[in-house]
Motif scaffolding. Structure first.
Motif, PDB file in Angstrom:
ATOM      1  N   LEU A  75       1.049  -1.364   0.121  1.00  0.00           N
ATOM      2  CA  LEU A  75      -0.060   0.050   0.137  1.00  0.00           C
ATOM      3  C   LEU A  75       0.860   1.210   0.075  1.00  0.00           C
ATOM      4  CD1 LEU A  75      -2.071  -2.188   0.458  1.00  0.00           C
ATOM      5  CD2 LEU A  75      -2.880  -0.803   2.587  1.00  0.00           C
ATOM      6  N   ILE A  76       0.750   2.309  -1.044  1.00  0.00           N
ATOM      7  CA  ILE A  76       1.452   3.361  -1.087  1.00  0.00           C
ATOM      8  C   ILE A  76       0.652   4.493  -1.114  1.00  0.00           C
ATOM      9  CG2 ILE A  76       3.418   1.907  -2.402  1.00  0.00           C
ATOM     10  CD1 ILE A  76       2.733   3.865  -4.659  1.00  0.00           C
ATOM     11  N   ASP A  77       0.963   5.575  -0.571  1.00  0.00           N
ATOM     12  CA  ASP A  77       0.557   6.838  -0.614  1.00  0.00           C
ATOM     13  C   ASP A  77       1.643   7.838  -0.213  1.00  0.00           C
ATOM     14  OD1 ASP A  77      -2.513   7.851  -0.069  1.00  0.00           O
ATOM     15  OD2 ASP A  77      -0.976   9.278   0.361  1.00  0.00           O
ATOM     16  N   SER A  78       1.302   9.397  -0.969  1.00  0.00           N
ATOM     17  CA  SER A  78       2.479  10.362  -0.843  1.00  0.00           C
ATOM     18  C   SER A  78       2.403  11.096   0.385  1.00  0.00           C
ATOM     19  CB  SER A  78       2.485  11.100  -1.970  1.00  0.00           C
ATOM     20  OG  SER A  78       0.869  11.643  -1.992  1.00  0.00           O
ATOM     21  N   VAL A  79       1.359  10.743   1.358  1.00  0.00           N
ATOM     22  CA  VAL A  79       1.260  11.382   2.410  1.00  0.00           C
ATOM     23  C   VAL A  79       1.541  10.472   3.501  1.00  0.00           C
ATOM     24  CG1 VAL A  79      -0.268  12.835   4.058  1.00  0.00           C
ATOM     25  CG2 VAL A  79      -0.470  12.885   1.568  1.00  0.00           C
ATOM     26  N   CYS A  80       2.728  10.921   4.195  1.00  0.00           N
ATOM     27  CA  CYS A  80       3.454   9.868   5.066  1.00  0.00           C
ATOM     28  C   CYS A  80       2.655   9.750   6.366  1.00  0.00           C
ATOM     29  CB  CYS A  80       4.868  10.258   5.392  1.00  0.00           C
ATOM     30  SG  CYS A  80       6.025  10.491   3.788  1.00  0.00           S
ATOM     31  N   ALA A 105       3.789   7.356  -6.435  1.00  0.00           N
ATOM     32  CA  ALA A 105       3.782   6.371  -7.219  1.00  0.00           C
ATOM     33  C   ALA A 105       4.705   6.743  -8.539  1.00  0.00           C
ATOM     34  CB  ALA A 105       2.371   6.191  -8.038  1.00  0.00           C
ATOM     35  N   GLU A 106       4.981   7.856  -8.737  1.00  0.00           N
ATOM     36  CA  GLU A 106       6.033   8.274  -9.990  1.00  0.00           C
ATOM     37  C   GLU A 106       7.258   7.887  -9.614  1.00  0.00           C
ATOM     38  OE1 GLU A 106       3.532  10.119  -8.649  1.00  0.00           O
ATOM     39  OE2 GLU A 106       3.193  11.878 -10.139  1.00  0.00           O
ATOM     40  N   GLU A 107       7.602   7.822  -8.056  1.00  0.00           N
ATOM     41  CA  GLU A 107       9.142   7.616  -7.986  1.00  0.00           C
ATOM     42  C   GLU A 107       9.182   6.006  -7.343  1.00  0.00           C
ATOM     43  OE1 GLU A 107      10.282  11.896  -5.961  1.00  0.00           O
ATOM     44  OE2 GLU A 107       8.945  10.671  -4.735  1.00  0.00           O
ATOM     45  N   LEU A 108       8.182   5.410  -7.276  1.00  0.00           N
ATOM     46  CA  LEU A 108       8.380   3.848  -6.906  1.00  0.00           C
ATOM     47  C   LEU A 108       9.438   3.126  -8.014  1.00  0.00           C
ATOM     48  CD1 LEU A 108       7.509   1.768  -4.832  1.00  0.00           C
ATOM     49  CD2 LEU A 108       5.620   1.128  -6.500  1.00  0.00           C
ATOM     50  N   LYS A 109       9.266   3.445  -9.370  1.00  0.00           N
ATOM     51  CA  LYS A 109      10.151   2.767 -10.170  1.00  0.00           C
ATOM     52  C   LYS A 109      11.553   2.986  -9.941  1.00  0.00           C
ATOM     53  CE  LYS A 109      10.629   6.604 -13.496  1.00  0.00           C
ATOM     54  NZ  LYS A 109      10.235   7.233 -14.815  1.00  0.00           N
ATOM     55  N   LEU A 133      -3.776   5.108 -14.886  1.00  0.00           N
ATOM     56  CA  LEU A 133      -3.106   3.926 -15.610  1.00  0.00           C
ATOM     57  C   LEU A 133      -1.663   4.332 -15.570  1.00  0.00           C
ATOM     58  CD1 LEU A 133      -5.763   3.277 -18.530  1.00  0.00           C
ATOM     59  CD2 LEU A 133      -5.260   1.774 -16.266  1.00  0.00           C
ATOM     60  N   GLU A 134      -1.295   5.347 -15.676  1.00  0.00           N
ATOM     61  CA  GLU A 134       0.153   5.655 -16.019  1.00  0.00           C
ATOM     62  C   GLU A 134       0.783   5.288 -14.474  1.00  0.00           C
ATOM     63  OE1 GLU A 134       1.345   9.434 -17.448  1.00  0.00           O
ATOM     64  OE2 GLU A 134       3.550   9.238 -16.978  1.00  0.00           O
ATOM     65  N   LEU A 135       0.152   5.627 -13.441  1.00  0.00           N
ATOM     66  CA  LEU A 135       0.526   5.381 -11.970  1.00  0.00           C
ATOM     67  C   LEU A 135       0.637   3.832 -11.482  1.00  0.00           C
ATOM     68  CD1 LEU A 135      -0.814   8.524 -10.118  1.00  0.00           C
ATOM     69  CD2 LEU A 135       1.381   8.288 -11.161  1.00  0.00           C
ATOM     70  N   LYS A 203       7.771  12.097 -14.837  1.00  0.00           N
ATOM     71  CA  LYS A 203       8.177  12.720 -13.457  1.00  0.00           C
ATOM     72  C   LYS A 203       7.102  13.028 -12.642  1.00  0.00           C
ATOM     73  CE  LYS A 203      12.678  14.128 -14.309  1.00  0.00           C
ATOM     74  NZ  LYS A 203      13.292  14.390 -15.854  1.00  0.00           N
ATOM     75  N   VAL A 204       7.083  13.138 -11.304  1.00  0.00           N
ATOM     76  CA  VAL A 204       6.223  13.562 -10.509  1.00  0.00           C
ATOM     77  C   VAL A 204       5.352  14.620 -10.794  1.00  0.00           C
ATOM     78  CG1 VAL A 204       5.994  14.656  -8.090  1.00  0.00           C
ATOM     79  CG2 VAL A 204       7.523  12.787  -8.353  1.00  0.00           C
ATOM     80  N   GLY A 205       3.898  14.490 -10.875  1.00  0.00           N
ATOM     81  CA  GLY A 205       3.145  15.433 -11.264  1.00  0.00           C
ATOM     82  C   GLY A 205       2.673  15.691 -12.790  1.00  0.00           C
ATOM     83  N   ILE A 206       3.521  15.050 -13.459  1.00  0.00           N
ATOM     84  CA  ILE A 206       3.384  15.096 -15.014  1.00  0.00           C
ATOM     85  C   ILE A 206       2.085  14.226 -15.387  1.00  0.00           C
ATOM     86  CG2 ILE A 206       4.233  14.816 -17.420  1.00  0.00           C
ATOM     87  CD1 ILE A 206       5.460  17.031 -15.999  1.00  0.00           C
ATOM     88  N   PRO A 207       1.899  12.966 -14.843  1.00  0.00           N
ATOM     89  CA  PRO A 207       0.800  12.144 -15.263  1.00  0.00           C
ATOM     90  C   PRO A 207      -0.483  12.777 -14.677  1.00  0.00           C
ATOM     91  CG  PRO A 207       2.551  10.777 -14.139  1.00  0.00           C
ATOM     92  CD  PRO A 207       2.957  12.236 -14.123  1.00  0.00           C
ATOM     93  N   GLU A 208      -0.563  13.694 -13.839  1.00  0.00           N
ATOM     94  CA  GLU A 208      -1.697  14.304 -13.317  1.00  0.00           C
ATOM     95  C   GLU A 208      -1.853  15.447 -14.345  1.00  0.00           C
ATOM     96  OE1 GLU A 208      -3.795  13.783 -10.275  1.00  0.00           O
ATOM     97  OE2 GLU A 208      -4.963  15.305 -11.185  1.00  0.00           O
ATOM     98  N   LYS A 209      -0.666  16.496 -14.615  1.00  0.00           N
ATOM     99  CA  LYS A 209      -1.030  17.627 -15.342  1.00  0.00           C
ATOM    100  C   LYS A 209      -1.130  17.387 -16.535  1.00  0.00           C
ATOM    101  CE  LYS A 209       2.044  20.154 -12.808  1.00  0.00           C
ATOM    102  NZ  LYS A 209       3.680  20.515 -12.972  1.00  0.00           N
TER     103      LYS A 209
END
Ligand SMILES: C[S@@+](CC[C@H](N)C(=O)[O-])C[C@H]1O[C@@H](n2cnc3c(N)ncnc32)[C@H](O)[C@@H]1O
Length: 213
Positions: A75-80, A105-109, A133-135, A203-209
């Motif tokens: 289970l992953i989330d960006s909010v620690c 999720a972008e950094e898990l790779k 889907l990208e994440l 990179k972080v934020g790009i899949p959303e933006k």
């Protein structure tokens, strides 16, 4: 502890959390809109042995799927602080088939062996289909499934995801409609049929933006 007792204790944990994890403070609502929503449309064979839940927040759907089906969840989330809280509570309840990581999720790779590693990915209320889907797709094995929980707006999002699906190596395999207390809900099931190119996720934020179009 018996499954239903674990579910009950976990819901109590969520609704009494000092940090706002799930937006419900009523047991009965949380039971339906979190636990039943997570488990009703799912089958054990969808998950396989190992699944990833991207943007799990208060552990939804991941914790409930692990309890219900016995699969191992990552289970992953960006909010620690959310991940810390959920992890501690699951340890207290001795739910052993779960691992947690605070990460985008972008950094898990770039961390560990997780590329094309999981039998399935799930995600609920994180972002639009093309973005999610990208994440998720890069972390699922060829032949695995991606299962997204959606409301009625999914058709438009799906229409905007045709190129993302092609690019990421996934195809739509099924839409499961179900109803929670009169509200229509949909589990959108994708199959990963080909490897996902290494450049994804971007990179972080790009899949959303800038979702793949
Ligand atoms: C609206 S909450 C939904 C939480 C939970 N899945 C649920 O259904 O209750 C969205 C969660 O996704 C997380 N999130 C959003 N983008 C993310 C990303 N790129 N990587 C990891 N977590 C992300 C947020 O931190 C937040 O906890």
């Amino acid at each position: 502890m018996e499954k239903q007792e674990l579910v009950k204790r976990y819901i109590e944990t969520l609704i009494s959390s000092p940090i706002n994890l799930v937006g419900y403070d009523n047991f009965e609502e949380a039971y339906h809109f979190l636990y039943i929503d997570s488990t009703l449309p799912m089958k054990a064979e969808d998950l396989g042995q190992k699944f990833i839940d991207v943007g799990t927040g208060g552990g939804v759907p991941g914790v409930f799927l692990a309890i219900e089906f016995g699969a191992s969840g990552f289970l992953i989330d960006s909010v620690c602080k959310k991940i810390e809280y959920v992890k501690n509570k699951c340890e207290e309840l001795k739910i052993e088939n779960l691992e947690f990581l605070c990460i985008r999720a972008e950094e898990l790779k770039d961390k560990g062996p997780y590329r094309e590693y999981f039998d399935s990915a799930v995600s609920r209320a994180v972002s639009k289909i093309a973005t999610v889907l990208e994440l998720t797709a890069p972390y699922v094995k060829v032949g695995g499934k991606i299962l997204l929980y959606k409301g009625p707006g999914y058709t438009e999002e799906l229409g905007q995801s045709v190129n993302a699906m092609k690019e990421l190596g996934v195809k739509l395999s099924e839409v499961r409609k179900y109803t929670i207390k009169g509200k229509d809900r949909f589990l959108i099931v994708f199959e990963k049929f080909d490897k996902t190119p290494e450049k994804y996720p971007r990179k972080v934020g790009i899949p959303e933006k800038r979702p793949i179009r």
